[in-house]
Design a protein around this motif. Structure first.
Motif, PDB file in Angstrom:
ATOM      1  N   ARG A 220       8.289  -5.520   2.306  1.00  0.00           N
ATOM      2  CA  ARG A 220       9.649  -4.705   2.075  1.00  0.00           C
ATOM      3  C   ARG A 220      10.599  -6.206   1.800  1.00  0.00           C
ATOM      4  NH1 ARG A 220       6.761  -0.966   2.188  1.00  0.00           N
ATOM      5  NH2 ARG A 220       7.215   1.014   3.366  1.00  0.00           N
TER       6      ARG A 220
ATOM      7  N   LYS B 225      -1.813   8.604   1.229  1.00  0.00           N
ATOM      8  CA  LYS B 225      -0.913   8.437   2.212  1.00  0.00           C
ATOM      9  C   LYS B 225       0.912   9.129   1.802  1.00  0.00           C
ATOM     10  CE  LYS B 225       0.468   4.382   4.911  1.00  0.00           C
ATOM     11  NZ  LYS B 225       1.791   3.805   4.696  1.00  0.00           N
TER      12      LYS B 225
ATOM     13  N   LYS C 183      -4.511  -3.029   5.838  1.00  0.00           N
ATOM     14  CA  LYS C 183      -3.518  -2.648   4.878  1.00  0.00           C
ATOM     15  C   LYS C 183      -2.074  -3.462   5.230  1.00  0.00           C
ATOM     16  CE  LYS C 183      -0.528   0.103   2.836  1.00  0.00           C
ATOM     17  NZ  LYS C 183       0.181   0.492   2.010  1.00  0.00           N
TER      18      LYS C 183
ATOM     19  N   GLY D   1       3.337  -1.370  -6.128  1.00  0.00           N
ATOM     20  CA  GLY D   1       4.604  -0.552  -5.615  1.00  0.00           C
ATOM     21  C   GLY D   1       5.728  -0.711  -6.293  1.00  0.00           C
ATOM     22  N   HIS D   2       6.837  -0.512  -5.556  1.00  0.00           N
ATOM     23  CA  HIS D   2       8.113  -0.663  -6.139  1.00  0.00           C
ATOM     24  C   HIS D   2       8.841  -1.775  -5.973  1.00  0.00           C
ATOM     25  CE1 HIS D   2       8.774   3.789  -5.994  1.00  0.00           C
ATOM     26  NE2 HIS D   2       8.210   3.810  -4.936  1.00  0.00           N
TER      27      HIS D   2
ATOM     28  N   HIS E 291       8.336   6.075 -10.224  1.00  0.00           N
ATOM     29  CA  HIS E 291       8.032   4.619 -10.123  1.00  0.00           C
ATOM     30  C   HIS E 291       7.918   3.876 -11.293  1.00  0.00           C
ATOM     31  CE1 HIS E 291       5.953   6.633  -6.671  1.00  0.00           C
ATOM     32  NE2 HIS E 291       6.009   5.367  -6.281  1.00  0.00           N
TER      33      HIS E 291
ATOM     34  N   ALA F 297       9.645  -2.188  -2.146  1.00  0.00           N
ATOM     35  CA  ALA F 297       8.671  -1.541  -1.208  1.00  0.00           C
ATOM     36  C   ALA F 297       7.198  -1.447  -1.533  1.00  0.00           C
ATOM     37  CB  ALA F 297       8.979  -0.140  -0.682  1.00  0.00           C
ATOM     38  N   ALA F 298       6.283  -2.333  -1.207  1.00  0.00           N
ATOM     39  CA  ALA F 298       5.034  -2.304  -1.990  1.00  0.00           C
ATOM     40  C   ALA F 298       3.737  -2.627  -0.872  1.00  0.00           C
ATOM     41  CB  ALA F 298       5.091  -3.374  -3.094  1.00  0.00           C
ATOM     42  N   GLY F 299       2.632  -2.474  -1.392  1.00  0.00           N
ATOM     43  CA  GLY F 299       1.629  -2.378  -0.367  1.00  0.00           C
ATOM     44  C   GLY F 299       0.351  -2.800  -1.323  1.00  0.00           C
ATOM     45  N   ALA F 300      -0.615  -3.331  -0.370  1.00  0.00           N
ATOM     46  CA  ALA F 300      -1.916  -3.752  -0.963  1.00  0.00           C
ATOM     47  C   ALA F 300      -2.803  -3.435   0.313  1.00  0.00           C
ATOM     48  CB  ALA F 300      -2.088  -5.169  -1.128  1.00  0.00           C
ATOM     49  N   THR F 301      -4.144  -3.200  -0.009  1.00  0.00           N
ATOM     50  CA  THR F 301      -5.381  -3.168   0.780  1.00  0.00           C
ATOM     51  C   THR F 301      -6.284  -4.387   0.627  1.00  0.00           C
ATOM     52  OG1 THR F 301      -4.949  -0.784   0.489  1.00  0.00           O
ATOM     53  CG2 THR F 301      -7.118  -1.650   1.782  1.00  0.00           C
TER      54      THR F 301
HETATM   55  P1  5GP Z   1       3.741   1.486   2.265  1.00  0.00           P
HETATM   56  O1  5GP Z   1       3.942   0.185   2.601  1.00  0.00           O
HETATM   57  O2  5GP Z   1       4.899   2.445   2.768  1.00  0.00           O
HETATM   58  O3  5GP Z   1       2.316   1.981   2.607  1.00  0.00           O
HETATM   59  O4  5GP Z   1       3.947   1.790   0.782  1.00  0.00           O
HETATM   60  C1  5GP Z   1       5.334   1.110  -0.050  1.00  0.00           C
HETATM   61  C2  5GP Z   1       4.647   1.538  -1.443  1.00  0.00           C
HETATM   62  O5  5GP Z   1       3.759   0.623  -1.807  1.00  0.00           O
HETATM   63  C3  5GP Z   1       4.206   2.687  -1.875  1.00  0.00           C
HETATM   64  O6  5GP Z   1       5.108   3.763  -2.076  1.00  0.00           O
HETATM   65  C4  5GP Z   1       3.111   2.474  -3.141  1.00  0.00           C
HETATM   66  O7  5GP Z   1       3.871   2.554  -4.202  1.00  0.00           O
HETATM   67  C5  5GP Z   1       2.840   1.132  -2.713  1.00  0.00           C
HETATM   68  N1  5GP Z   1       1.355   0.835  -2.183  1.00  0.00           N
HETATM   69  C6  5GP Z   1       1.142   0.872  -0.762  1.00  0.00           C
HETATM   70  N2  5GP Z   1       0.007   0.562  -0.811  1.00  0.00           N
HETATM   71  C7  5GP Z   1      -0.651   0.392  -1.966  1.00  0.00           C
HETATM   72  C8  5GP Z   1      -2.113  -0.093  -2.560  1.00  0.00           C
HETATM   73  O8  5GP Z   1      -3.003  -0.175  -1.504  1.00  0.00           O
HETATM   74  N3  5GP Z   1      -2.210  -0.312  -3.781  1.00  0.00           N
HETATM   75  C9  5GP Z   1      -1.091  -0.078  -4.527  1.00  0.00           C
HETATM   76  N4  5GP Z   1      -1.224  -0.306  -5.724  1.00  0.00           N
HETATM   77  N5  5GP Z   1       0.218   0.146  -4.024  1.00  0.00           N
HETATM   78  C10 5GP Z   1       0.437   0.615  -2.760  1.00  0.00           C
END
Ligand code: 5GP
Ligand code: MN
Length: 335
Positions: free
Chosen positions: A281, A28, A277, A300-301, A118, A304-308
């Motif tokens: 924020r 991504k 996904k 993530g940060h 990061h 700004a972070a994420g998970a699946t």
């Molecule tokens: P975004 O929301 O833009 O997809 O992701 C923001 C930030 O969250 C990314 O820069 C990344 O550091 C972290 N991130 C997003 N998706 C995932 C994920 O599925 N697993 C992990 N470990 N971090 C993620």
């Protein structure tokens, strides 16, 4: 000299001494990942190095394709890291999981350069240059180029500038520092046209992408005391019905934060049936986005972070609502 400055000079020397480079970007890919690779690809080509560039995505996002060498990008899921003559350079990649696989089982004599900003970078490289005080990986790369006396051509400058613009939310996020602006000013003096970059990055949305956003906007739920949490979701069917793609959610979660009073935003997108996904924020003085993301198996940060997540969308919505409440309560109690 600080420890980082020493490492940046070592990294610069390592790059100059290596005839062949492979650059890696994360899954991504964003403007910072693409900008870093594009800048380094250009710099290596000018030095006569054989440069390759790969990542696990199928292609480079449309909005970044104006940058040099994006047509040279190779989609690659897994690689044998076994060539001691090759310099393997990881850019903007906090760990091995989100990139091209194979690093874990690399030959012990391979050389891996890890350039990242990061905070949670796992320092998987032979040489690690990781500085969370840099707004972006391109800011770190700019410092490397400066430390090593590299020539910054207009093409390199534009790539570096793109990384800072995208990772700072066009100089609006708190990672923007005086140093970020000084670097941007220097890049403008080297020929970068900010309006060209701004238009390419931010003004190329399709009408269908906005139709998708409209669906998410129509479902915003505001939660928590003082309405500090905003959450929206997109079901798998929404993408096809709006004629939109997964990449069209880019920027959407940030829009939820623009609601007055909202200090934490969540977007859930069902990218495949049952595979969701989550994007988080958060603002300063709020439970960090990374804390919530980590408790759901992501990362993530801080902001700004994420998970699946796996499961029916309805069930994932419940899980995320519960995680928000619990992490917020823990965080508030510890303050
Ligand atoms: P975004 O929301 O833009 O997809 O992701 C923001 C930030 O969250 C990314 O820069 C990344 O550091 C972290 N991130 C997003 N998706 C995932 C994920 O599925 N697993 C992990 N470990 N971090 C993620
Ligand atoms: Mn970055």
């Amino acid at each position: 000299m600080t420890d980082l400055e020493v490492r940046l000079i070592e990294a610069s020397d390592l790059l100059k001494a290596s005839p062949r480079w492979t650059l890696f970007i994360h899954q991504k890919a964003d403007g910072d990942a693409v900008g870093s690779a594009s800048a380094l690809f250009e710099a290596g080509s000018l030095l006569g190095r054989r440069v390759r560039w790969m990542g696990p995505d199928a292609s480079i996002p449309e909005s970044c394709r104006f940058l040099p060498h994006t047509d040279a990008f190779l989609s690659c899921e897994e690689l044998a890291f076994d060539d001691p003559e090759e310099l393997y350079v990881f850019l903007d990649s906090s760990n091995e999981e989100r990139g091209v696989r194979g690093l874990r089982t690399r030959s012990p004599d391979t050389v891996v350069l890890n350039l990242d900003h990061h905070e949670d970078n796992s320092r998987y490289g032979t040489l690690n240059c990781v500085d969370p005080s840099c707004s972006s990986t391109t800011e770190l790369l700019y410092r490397l180029f400066k430390a090593g006396g590299w020539t910054l051509t207009p093409a390199i400058a534009e790539s570096l500038y793109t990384g800072i613009v995208t990772d700072t939310g066009a100089f609006m996020f708190s990672n923007t520092t005086p140093r970020t602006h000084r670097m941007a000013a220097d890049l403008l003096e080297r020929g970068v046209e900010p309006a060209r970059v701004g238009t390419r990055i931010y003004q190329q949305r399709s009408r269908n992408a906005l139709a998708l956003w409209a669906r998410a906007f129509s479902r915003i739920e505001i939660r928590g005391e003082e309405g500090a949490f905003a959450m929206a979701w997109l079901a798998h069917g929404d993408f096809a019905e709006a004629g939109a793609q997964g990449a069209d959610t880019e920027g959407l979660v940030g829009q939820l934060l623009t609601i007055r009073g909202v200090r934490f935003a969540v977007l859930l997108s069902e990218i495949e049936p049952g595979r969701i996904k989550a994007s988080f924020r958060s603002e300063e003085g709020m439970v960090p986005a990374a804390v919530v993301a980590r408790s759901l198996g992501g990362g993530g940060h801080p902001k700004a972070a994420g998970a699946t997540l796996q499961g029916p969308l309805e069930e994932v919505l419940k899980r995320v609502r519960a995680a928000l409440e619990e992490r917020y309560a823990e965080w508030a109690a510890a303050r």
